[in-house]
Design an enzyme around this catalytic site. Structure first.
Site, PDB file in Angstrom:
ATOM      1  N   ASN A 256     -20.329 -20.744 -15.876  1.00 48.46           N
ATOM      2  CA  ASN A 256     -21.448 -20.066 -15.211  1.00 48.46           C
ATOM      3  C   ASN A 256     -21.206 -19.904 -13.712  1.00 48.46           C
ATOM      4  OD1 ASN A 256     -21.689 -22.689 -14.372  1.00 48.46           O
ATOM      5  ND2 ASN A 256     -23.830 -22.946 -14.954  1.00 48.46           N
TER       6      ASN A 256
ATOM      7  N   HIS B 158     -20.303 -22.318 -11.593  1.00 47.60           N
ATOM      8  CA  HIS B 158     -20.594 -23.471 -10.731  1.00 47.60           C
ATOM      9  C   HIS B 158     -19.308 -24.046 -10.146  1.00 47.60           C
ATOM     10  CE1 HIS B 158     -20.415 -26.673 -14.233  1.00 47.60           C
ATOM     11  NE2 HIS B 158     -19.234 -26.528 -13.677  1.00 47.60           N
TER      12      HIS B 158
ATOM     13  N   ASP C 272     -18.105 -35.000  -8.039  1.00 45.21           N
ATOM     14  CA  ASP C 272     -19.332 -35.222  -8.807  1.00 45.21           C
ATOM     15  C   ASP C 272     -19.189 -36.343  -9.836  1.00 45.21           C
ATOM     16  OD1 ASP C 272     -17.545 -33.762 -10.340  1.00 45.21           O
ATOM     17  OD2 ASP C 272     -18.766 -31.958 -10.410  1.00 45.21           O
TER      18      ASP C 272
ATOM     19  N   GLU D  47     -24.993 -25.770  -9.487  1.00 47.10           N
ATOM     20  CA  GLU D  47     -25.314 -24.816 -10.543  1.00 47.10           C
ATOM     21  C   GLU D  47     -25.984 -23.568  -9.961  1.00 47.10           C
ATOM     22  OE1 GLU D  47     -24.112 -25.387 -13.321  1.00 47.10           O
ATOM     23  OE2 GLU D  47     -24.639 -27.289 -14.240  1.00 47.10           O
TER      24      GLU D  47
HETATM   25  C1  F6R Z   1     -15.802 -31.352 -12.269  1.00 50.76           C
HETATM   26  C2  F6R Z   1     -16.256 -30.147 -11.601  1.00 50.76           C
HETATM   27  C3  F6R Z   1     -16.662 -28.957 -12.397  1.00 50.76           C
HETATM   28  C4  F6R Z   1     -15.503 -28.420 -13.245  1.00 50.76           C
HETATM   29  C5  F6R Z   1     -15.956 -27.224 -14.057  1.00 50.76           C
HETATM   30  C6  F6R Z   1     -14.852 -26.726 -14.977  1.00 50.76           C
HETATM   31  O1  F6R Z   1     -15.512 -32.352 -11.327  1.00 50.76           O
HETATM   32  O2  F6R Z   1     -16.330 -30.123 -10.420  1.00 50.76           O
HETATM   33  O3  F6R Z   1     -17.128 -27.946 -11.536  1.00 50.76           O
HETATM   34  O4  F6R Z   1     -14.444 -28.055 -12.395  1.00 50.76           O
HETATM   35  O5  F6R Z   1     -17.067 -27.560 -14.839  1.00 50.76           O
HETATM   36  O6  F6R Z   1     -14.571 -27.693 -15.931  1.00 50.76           O
HETATM   37  P1  F6R Z   1     -13.304 -27.561 -16.881  1.00 50.76           P
HETATM   38  O7  F6R Z   1     -12.107 -27.674 -16.001  1.00 50.76           O
HETATM   39  O8  F6R Z   1     -13.408 -28.719 -17.832  1.00 50.76           O
HETATM   40  O9  F6R Z   1     -13.399 -26.241 -17.544  1.00 50.76           O
END
Ligand code: F6R
Length: 242
Positions: free
Chosen positions: A137, A139, A67, A144
Site C-alpha cells: 500500500n 507504506h 519499527d 501507513e
Molecule cells: C519493515 C518495514 C516495512 C516493510 C514493508 C515491506 O521493517 O519497514 O515497511 O519494508 O512492509 O515488507 P516486505 O519486505 O516483507 O514485503
C-alpha cells in the site's frame, strides 16, 4: 533520484549490500537505519558474508530499526527484534549498545518511549543511510497511508492491507498484531541518504504510485521523491508499471 532497475531479487540484494558496505567503509561510525521483512533478507545475508570475509567491520556502526509490532516480546519469532538478531546482529561484530529497535510491550507509556527513541537518533547525529522496503500500500516503516503523516516515532494502527500482507509470516491473520511503533517520516526524510528496495510484481503498483511525480500522504513512499539523495533499487517486476 538514482533509479536502478535490476533483473531479479538476488541482484537487488547484491547492489543494496554493496551500497551499505560502501557507507560503512567511508564512515566507520556510520549510523544505519534498518528495515525488516522479506525484501532486505538477501541484503543482510550478503552483509554477513562480507563480514565473514573481513570486508566490513561493524564494531563502530550504530543502527536504528524502523519499527516493531506492539505485543510481541523480543524473543517472539515474528518480532523484528528476533528477525534482526537472526538475519544480522547474531552474525556480525556490532556492539549491542549501538543497536536500537523501538520496543513497547503495550501502548502504555508509549509517548515517552517514542520521544526517547527520537532523542537517541538525534544524539547519534542522525541517520547516514536509511534502508527501506515498501508495503503493497506504499507504506514505509509502518507509516501507513493516511490524511496526515507523523514526523516523529509514534504508535500506529496497522492498515488492513498490511495485516493481510504480513499474515504470511504468522499461522493465521488473527495472530498478526494490530498495532506497531514506527519511526516517523521526519527521521526517514532527515537521513543523509535513503536506499529503497522493492522486488516482485505485488510491489509494482506501490512503486508506480511512489515515483509518479505526485506526492501524497496516501502513498507515504511518494514523499521520498522530495529527498535529495535517494537510491531506488528495484527488480524488473517491481518496475513493470513505471
Ligand atoms: C519493515 C518495514 C516495512 C516493510 C514493508 C515491506 O521493517 O519497514 O515497511 O519494508 O512492509 O515488507 P516486505 O519486505 O516483507 O514485503
Amino acid at each position: 533520484m538514482d533509479l536502478k532497475v535490476v533483473e531479479h531479487y538476488d541482484e537487488m540484494s547484491e547492489v543494496a549490500a554493496n551500497l551499505v558496505a560502501g557507507t560503512i567503509k567511508d564512515k566507520k561510525d556510520a549510523v544505519l537505519g534498518l528495515a525488516t521483512g522479506s525484501t532486505p533478507e538477501g541484503m543482510y545475508a550478503r552483509m554477513v558474508e562480507m563480514y565473514r570475509r573481513k570486508l566490513i567491520d561493524f564494531s563502530t556502526v550504530t543502527t536504528f530499526n524502523l519499527d516493531e509490532y506492539i505485543g510481541l516480546e523480543p524473543d517472539h519469532p515474528q518480532s523484528y527484534h528476533y528477525y534482526m538478531n537472526r538475519n544480522l546482529f547474531d552474525h556480525v561484530n556490532i556492539d549491542p549498545e549501538n543497536i536500537s529497535i523501538p520496543y513497547s510491550g503495550s501502548d502504555k507509556g508509549l509517548e515517552e518511549t517514542c520521544r526517547k527513541f527520537d532523542e537517541r537518533i538525534e544524539q547519534a547525529g542522525g541517520i547516514d543511510l536509511q534502508v527501506l522496503g515498501i508495503g503493497v500500500n506504499g507504506h514505509i516503516g509502518f507509516n501507513e497511508p493516511a490524511r496526515h503523516l507523523k514526523a516523529g516515532t509514534h504508535l500506529v494502527e496497522l492498515a488492513e492491507e498490511t495485516i493481510e500482507a504480513n499474515s504470511r509470516f504468522f499461522q493465521s491473520k488473527d495472530e498478526v498484531p494490530r498495532k506497531a511503533i514506527t519511526m516517523g517520516m521526519g527521521s526517514i526524510m532527515k537521513a543523509g541518504k535513503v536506499l529503497l528496495m522493492a522486488s516482485g510484481i505485488n510491489k509494482a503498483e506501490a512503486v508506480r504510485d511512489s515515483l509518479s511525480g505526485l506526492v501524497s500522504t496516501k502513498t507515504p513512499a511518494s514523499l521520498l521523491q522530495l529527498h535529495r539523495d535517494i537510491v531506488i533499487v528495484i527488480d524488473r517486476e517491481a518496475a513493470s508499471l513505471l
